[in-house]
Design a protein around this motif. Sequence first.
Motif, PDB file in Angstrom:
ATOM      1  N   GLU A  45     -10.455  34.996  27.968  1.00 49.56           N
ATOM      2  CA  GLU A  45     -11.856  35.249  27.631  1.00 49.56           C
ATOM      3  C   GLU A  45     -12.704  35.374  28.894  1.00 49.56           C
ATOM      4  O   GLU A  45     -13.605  36.213  28.968  1.00 49.56           O
ATOM      5  CB  GLU A  45     -12.389  34.140  26.713  1.00 49.56           C
ATOM      6  CG  GLU A  45     -11.807  34.207  25.315  1.00 49.56           C
ATOM      7  CD  GLU A  45     -12.117  32.984  24.465  1.00 49.56           C
ATOM      8  OE1 GLU A  45     -12.511  31.924  25.025  1.00 49.56           O
ATOM      9  OE2 GLU A  45     -11.962  33.082  23.237  1.00 49.56           O
ATOM     10  N   GLN A  46     -12.422  34.557  29.903  1.00 49.82           N
ATOM     11  CA  GLN A  46     -13.134  34.646  31.180  1.00 49.82           C
ATOM     12  C   GLN A  46     -12.821  35.977  31.865  1.00 49.82           C
ATOM     13  O   GLN A  46     -13.706  36.607  32.449  1.00 49.82           O
ATOM     14  CB  GLN A  46     -12.774  33.476  32.085  1.00 49.82           C
ATOM     15  CG  GLN A  46     -13.331  32.159  31.608  1.00 49.82           C
ATOM     16  CD  GLN A  46     -12.756  30.967  32.374  1.00 49.82           C
ATOM     17  OE1 GLN A  46     -11.782  31.082  33.106  1.00 49.82           O
ATOM     18  NE2 GLN A  46     -13.384  29.819  32.183  1.00 49.82           N
ATOM     19  N   LEU A  47     -11.555  36.401  31.803  1.00 50.18           N
ATOM     20  CA  LEU A  47     -11.170  37.685  32.376  1.00 50.18           C
ATOM     21  C   LEU A  47     -11.926  38.815  31.685  1.00 50.18           C
ATOM     22  O   LEU A  47     -12.451  39.725  32.334  1.00 50.18           O
ATOM     23  CB  LEU A  47      -9.662  37.903  32.261  1.00 50.18           C
ATOM     24  CG  LEU A  47      -9.136  39.265  32.687  1.00 50.18           C
ATOM     25  CD1 LEU A  47      -9.428  39.521  34.164  1.00 50.18           C
ATOM     26  CD2 LEU A  47      -7.639  39.363  32.398  1.00 50.18           C
ATOM     27  N   THR A  65     -16.018  42.964  31.834  1.00 50.64           N
ATOM     28  CA  THR A  65     -17.226  43.529  31.233  1.00 50.64           C
ATOM     29  C   THR A  65     -18.324  43.645  32.286  1.00 50.64           C
ATOM     30  O   THR A  65     -19.048  44.653  32.328  1.00 50.64           O
ATOM     31  CB  THR A  65     -17.676  42.672  30.032  1.00 50.64           C
ATOM     32  OG1 THR A  65     -16.612  42.651  29.065  1.00 50.64           O
ATOM     33  CG2 THR A  65     -18.932  43.221  29.384  1.00 50.64           C
ATOM     34  N   ARG A  66     -18.427  42.649  33.170  1.00 49.77           N
ATOM     35  CA  ARG A  66     -19.407  42.715  34.260  1.00 49.77           C
ATOM     36  C   ARG A  66     -19.044  43.817  35.250  1.00 49.77           C
ATOM     37  O   ARG A  66     -19.930  44.522  35.746  1.00 49.77           O
ATOM     38  CB  ARG A  66     -19.521  41.358  34.959  1.00 49.77           C
ATOM     39  CG  ARG A  66     -20.269  40.315  34.126  1.00 49.77           C
ATOM     40  CD  ARG A  66     -20.640  39.073  34.914  1.00 49.77           C
ATOM     41  NE  ARG A  66     -19.523  38.436  35.593  1.00 49.77           N
ATOM     42  CZ  ARG A  66     -18.685  37.559  35.048  1.00 49.77           C
ATOM     43  NH1 ARG A  66     -18.836  37.215  33.781  1.00 49.77           N
ATOM     44  NH2 ARG A  66     -17.711  37.026  35.751  1.00 49.77           N
ATOM     45  N   VAL A  67     -17.760  43.989  35.544  1.00 48.82           N
ATOM     46  CA  VAL A  67     -17.322  45.057  36.447  1.00 48.82           C
ATOM     47  C   VAL A  67     -17.690  46.417  35.853  1.00 48.82           C
ATOM     48  O   VAL A  67     -18.199  47.294  36.557  1.00 48.82           O
ATOM     49  CB  VAL A  67     -15.795  44.971  36.718  1.00 48.82           C
ATOM     50  CG1 VAL A  67     -15.276  46.234  37.389  1.00 48.82           C
ATOM     51  CG2 VAL A  67     -15.472  43.754  37.566  1.00 48.82           C
ATOM     52  N   ALA A 121     -20.229  49.047  37.566  1.00 52.84           N
ATOM     53  CA  ALA A 121     -19.768  50.403  37.909  1.00 52.84           C
ATOM     54  C   ALA A 121     -20.650  51.445  37.244  1.00 52.84           C
ATOM     55  O   ALA A 121     -20.983  52.460  37.856  1.00 52.84           O
ATOM     56  CB  ALA A 121     -18.303  50.583  37.501  1.00 52.84           C
ATOM     57  N   ARG A 122     -21.056  51.199  36.013  1.00 58.17           N
ATOM     58  CA  ARG A 122     -21.948  52.139  35.328  1.00 58.17           C
ATOM     59  C   ARG A 122     -23.298  52.227  36.030  1.00 58.17           C
ATOM     60  O   ARG A 122     -23.865  53.297  36.171  1.00 58.17           O
ATOM     61  CB  ARG A 122     -22.153  51.701  33.879  1.00 58.17           C
ATOM     62  CG  ARG A 122     -21.015  52.047  33.021  1.00 58.17           C
ATOM     63  CD  ARG A 122     -21.519  52.293  31.606  1.00 58.17           C
ATOM     64  NE  ARG A 122     -20.386  52.660  30.824  1.00 58.17           N
ATOM     65  CZ  ARG A 122     -19.822  51.884  29.919  1.00 58.17           C
ATOM     66  NH1 ARG A 122     -20.315  50.713  29.644  1.00 58.17           N
ATOM     67  NH2 ARG A 122     -18.765  52.286  29.259  1.00 58.17           N
ATOM     68  N   THR A 123     -23.817  51.064  36.432  1.00 56.70           N
ATOM     69  CA  THR A 123     -25.086  51.047  37.139  1.00 56.70           C
ATOM     70  C   THR A 123     -24.965  51.828  38.439  1.00 56.70           C
ATOM     71  O   THR A 123     -25.855  52.625  38.776  1.00 56.70           O
ATOM     72  CB  THR A 123     -25.531  49.592  37.414  1.00 56.70           C
ATOM     73  OG1 THR A 123     -25.695  48.932  36.162  1.00 56.70           O
ATOM     74  CG2 THR A 123     -26.828  49.536  38.198  1.00 56.70           C
ATOM     75  N   ALA A 124     -23.872  51.612  39.164  1.00 56.61           N
ATOM     76  CA  ALA A 124     -23.658  52.337  40.418  1.00 56.61           C
ATOM     77  C   ALA A 124     -23.569  53.834  40.189  1.00 56.61           C
ATOM     78  O   ALA A 124     -24.121  54.624  40.963  1.00 56.61           O
ATOM     79  CB  ALA A 124     -22.395  51.814  41.115  1.00 56.61           C
ATOM     80  N   GLN A 125     -22.911  54.237  39.102  1.00 60.07           N
ATOM     81  CA  GLN A 125     -22.793  55.667  38.790  1.00 60.07           C
ATOM     82  C   GLN A 125     -24.137  56.266  38.443  1.00 60.07           C
ATOM     83  O   GLN A 125     -24.463  57.384  38.851  1.00 60.07           O
ATOM     84  CB  GLN A 125     -21.823  55.886  37.618  1.00 60.07           C
ATOM     85  CG  GLN A 125     -20.378  55.759  37.984  1.00 60.07           C
ATOM     86  CD  GLN A 125     -19.480  55.930  36.763  1.00 60.07           C
ATOM     87  OE1 GLN A 125     -19.872  55.631  35.630  1.00 60.07           O
ATOM     88  NE2 GLN A 125     -18.280  56.418  36.996  1.00 60.07           N
TER      89      GLN A 125
END
Length: 150
Positions: free
Chosen positions: A130-132, A137-139, A143-147
């Motif tokens: 669940e932590q993974l 989900t944060r990654v 990545a979407r924000t960076a794109q």
Amino acid sequence: MTVASDPLALDRQVCFALVVASRTVNAIYRPLLEPMGLTHPQYLVMLALWERAPRSVRELSDVLQLDPGTLSPLLKRLESAGYVRRERDQRDERMLAVTLTGSGAALRARAELIPPAIVAELGMDLTELEQLHASLTRVIAAARTAQSDA
């Protein structure tokens, strides 16, 4: 230069770890999905439909984060297998709605055995998984924000 100090060392690359993890985890799913006649991408489509159906092709595309050109062949194969039906949306004839057939809905009972089998196969604590999931989900969000900023 040591691997620990080399910024281009393969073992230090996030992209490499993600690709290998994806490939090896998907390989664990394969023997569980084959008796149901599903590939892993088809399983993901079915998960979205078991969550809520009918859904438009556009909505499925958004939820699964797949372009319609990738999604369309998956839907065709699921329709050929008798698990889904694609029909014109009664509210908007321009939209294609995807709904579960009786066989597709019934397949959910068999699919409910998959998550615990995956956890057992991985031999990892559920809390760790669940932590993974939360980290991944944060990654994805980062990545979407960076794109979108680019």
